[in-house]
Design a protein around this motif. Structure first.
Motif, PDB file in Angstrom:
ATOM      1  N   LEU A  33       0.798  -1.226   0.000  1.00 35.05           N
ATOM      2  CA  LEU A  33       0.000   0.000   0.000  1.00 35.05           C
ATOM      3  C   LEU A  33       0.830   1.276   0.000  1.00 35.05           C
ATOM      4  O   LEU A  33       0.308   2.341  -0.370  1.00 35.05           O
ATOM      5  N   VAL A  34       2.095   1.186   0.397  1.00 36.91           N
ATOM      6  CA  VAL A  34       2.909   2.400   0.520  1.00 36.91           C
ATOM      7  C   VAL A  34       4.116   2.368  -0.425  1.00 36.91           C
ATOM      8  O   VAL A  34       4.282   3.257  -1.268  1.00 36.91           O
ATOM      9  N   THR A  35       4.949   1.337  -0.279  1.00 36.81           N
ATOM     10  CA  THR A  35       6.202   1.310  -1.046  1.00 36.81           C
ATOM     11  C   THR A  35       5.962   1.081  -2.533  1.00 36.81           C
ATOM     12  O   THR A  35       6.483   1.818  -3.379  1.00 36.81           O
ATOM     13  N   PHE A  36       5.184   0.061  -2.860  1.00 36.23           N
ATOM     14  CA  PHE A  36       4.982  -0.287  -4.271  1.00 36.23           C
ATOM     15  C   PHE A  36       4.357   0.845  -5.086  1.00 36.23           C
ATOM     16  O   PHE A  36       4.809   1.119  -6.205  1.00 36.23           O
ATOM     17  N   PRO A  37       3.303   1.539  -4.579  1.00 38.88           N
ATOM     18  CA  PRO A  37       2.755   2.658  -5.363  1.00 38.88           C
ATOM     19  C   PRO A  37       3.790   3.734  -5.676  1.00 38.88           C
ATOM     20  O   PRO A  37       3.713   4.378  -6.726  1.00 38.88           O
ATOM     21  N   GLN A  38       4.762   3.932  -4.781  1.00 42.44           N
ATOM     22  CA  GLN A  38       5.802   4.922  -5.035  1.00 42.44           C
ATOM     23  C   GLN A  38       6.821   4.433  -6.054  1.00 42.44           C
ATOM     24  O   GLN A  38       7.529   5.238  -6.670  1.00 42.44           O
ATOM     25  N   LEU A  39       6.889   3.116  -6.228  1.00 41.80           N
ATOM     26  CA  LEU A  39       7.895   2.539  -7.128  1.00 41.80           C
ATOM     27  C   LEU A  39       7.354   2.204  -8.513  1.00 41.80           C
ATOM     28  O   LEU A  39       8.127   1.840  -9.391  1.00 41.80           O
ATOM     29  N   ARG A  40       6.032   2.320  -8.723  1.00 42.88           N
ATOM     30  CA  ARG A  40       5.438   1.805  -9.956  1.00 42.88           C
ATOM     31  C   ARG A  40       6.044   2.411 -11.212  1.00 42.88           C
ATOM     32  O   ARG A  40       6.400   1.690 -12.150  1.00 42.88           O
ATOM     33  N   SER A  41       6.178   3.724 -11.267  1.00 39.32           N
ATOM     34  CA  SER A  41       6.720   4.344 -12.472  1.00 39.32           C
ATOM     35  C   SER A  41       8.194   3.996 -12.653  1.00 39.32           C
ATOM     36  O   SER A  41       8.661   3.800 -13.782  1.00 39.32           O
ATOM     37  N   ALA A  42       8.947   3.891 -11.552  1.00 40.21           N
ATOM     38  CA  ALA A  42      10.353   3.504 -11.641  1.00 40.21           C
ATOM     39  C   ALA A  42      10.486   2.076 -12.140  1.00 40.21           C
ATOM     40  O   ALA A  42      11.366   1.762 -12.951  1.00 40.21           O
ATOM     41  N   LEU A  43       9.607   1.192 -11.672  1.00 41.77           N
ATOM     42  CA  LEU A  43       9.615  -0.195 -12.133  1.00 41.77           C
ATOM     43  C   LEU A  43       9.239  -0.282 -13.605  1.00 41.77           C
ATOM     44  O   LEU A  43       9.829  -1.057 -14.369  1.00 41.77           O
ATOM     45  N   PHE A  44       8.257   0.504 -14.014  1.00 42.88           N
ATOM     46  CA  PHE A  44       7.833   0.495 -15.411  1.00 42.88           C
ATOM     47  C   PHE A  44       8.969   0.968 -16.320  1.00 42.88           C
ATOM     48  O   PHE A  44       9.261   0.336 -17.341  1.00 42.88           O
ATOM     49  N   ALA A  45       9.608   2.071 -15.939  1.00 39.27           N
ATOM     50  CA  ALA A  45      10.719   2.586 -16.742  1.00 39.27           C
ATOM     51  C   ALA A  45      11.888   1.607 -16.750  1.00 39.27           C
ATOM     52  O   ALA A  45      12.492   1.350 -17.792  1.00 39.27           O
ATOM     53  N   GLY A  46      12.209   1.042 -15.587  1.00 39.91           N
ATOM     54  CA  GLY A  46      13.304   0.073 -15.521  1.00 39.91           C
ATOM     55  C   GLY A  46      13.005  -1.174 -16.327  1.00 39.91           C
ATOM     56  O   GLY A  46      13.892  -1.726 -16.988  1.00 39.91           O
TER      57      GLY A  46
END
Length: 266
Positions: free
Chosen positions: A181-194
């Motif tokens: 609920l906290v960490t993953f939503p902040q990482l979604r765009s970084a994960l998508f770009a990576g």
């Protein structure tokens, strides 16, 4: 910082020269894909769409394209999982040897491809006793694709800090709930770009693939290399090369747009 007029002119000239060296050969490949000649000649004696139709009916090229898509997709999935876990472990936890682990994770992308290829070839064949093929290519590509995901996730974790995660823990959330609920939503765009960068990196890789593919498994870059100097195959190879450039360019462009959008102040 303001540059003097001579400095601006020099910098502009160098920039134009570099762009010419990089993109003129790509333009030549694009033009030759429409050439009526069956060999690599310049300027083209005429233009035709025949080779594009021939390329998309070439079973060898289509099979190699599908293999490259499968390899890149699997390598990307592995990279997303392992790269994210390693980045979180190194960024959110302190332990002995953390800097050494970080260096070891990044090292594969810095090593020459031929060194990585030879090392993995020896490891697969002599140490693990594996037969080179599709599986070994996926593992080999994942070793350097992890770095792109790792760098993106680690950079994002540094920017976001730990305040929200600590607040979630204070409110009674467990590790998995906090991540979901906290960490993953902040990482979604970084994960998508990576993930996009990892896919592009894997899709057009040839050096490491050459050492880990074995006999009978052909990716698109290897198919291009094998057919480049065969009689009457040059126009088809040019078409496939253009397709390869486009497929590699799209994810890189999208990743750049995402990164650029995130840097715009709100």
């Amino acid at each position: 910082m303001r540059l003097s007029r001579p400095a601006r002119i020099t910098l502009g000239a160098l920039t134009i020269a570099v762009l010419i060296v990089v993109y003129v050969p790509l333009f030549v490949v694009l033009v030759n894909s429409f050439s009526t000649s069956q060999s690599l000649v310049w300027p083209p004696p005429g233009f035709t769409l025949e080779w594009w139709g021939t390329a998309f009916q070439n079973r060898g090229a289509l099979s190699a394209l599908w293999t490259s898509v499968q390899v890149a997709s699997l390598a990307t999935v592995i990279s997303l999982v392992l790269g994210t876990l390693v980045a979180i472990a190194l960024q959110r936890h302190s332990f002995f040897g953390r800097q050494s682990v970080s260096l070891l994770v990044i090292l594969p992308i810095a090593l020459p491809g031929i060194v990585t290829g030879i090392a993995l070839n020896n490891a697969f064949r002599t140490i693990l006793g594996l037969q080179l093929g599709f599986f070994t290519i996926v593992v080999a590509h994942a070793t350097f694709c992890i770095v792109t995901v790792f760098n993106n996730v680690q950079a994002r974790l540094r920017r976001t800090g730990t305040n929200l995660e600590e607040a979630s823990a204070d409110l009674g959330a467990g590790l998995w709930t906090t991540f979901r609920l906290v960490t993953f939503p902040q990482l979604r765009s970084a994960l998508f770009a990576g993930g996009l960068l990892a896919f592009a990196l894997s899709f057009d890789e040839i050096i490491v693939t050459t050492f880990t593919a074995g006999v009978g498994t052909t990716t698109l870059p290897i198919w291009i290399f094998q057919n480049l100097f065969r009689p009457n195959q040059a126009p088809v190879v040019n078409v496939i090369a253009v397709v390869l450039v486009v497929v590699s360019l799209v994810p890189i462009y999208i990743a750049q747009r995402i990164a650029g959008a995130e840097r715009v102040p709100k």
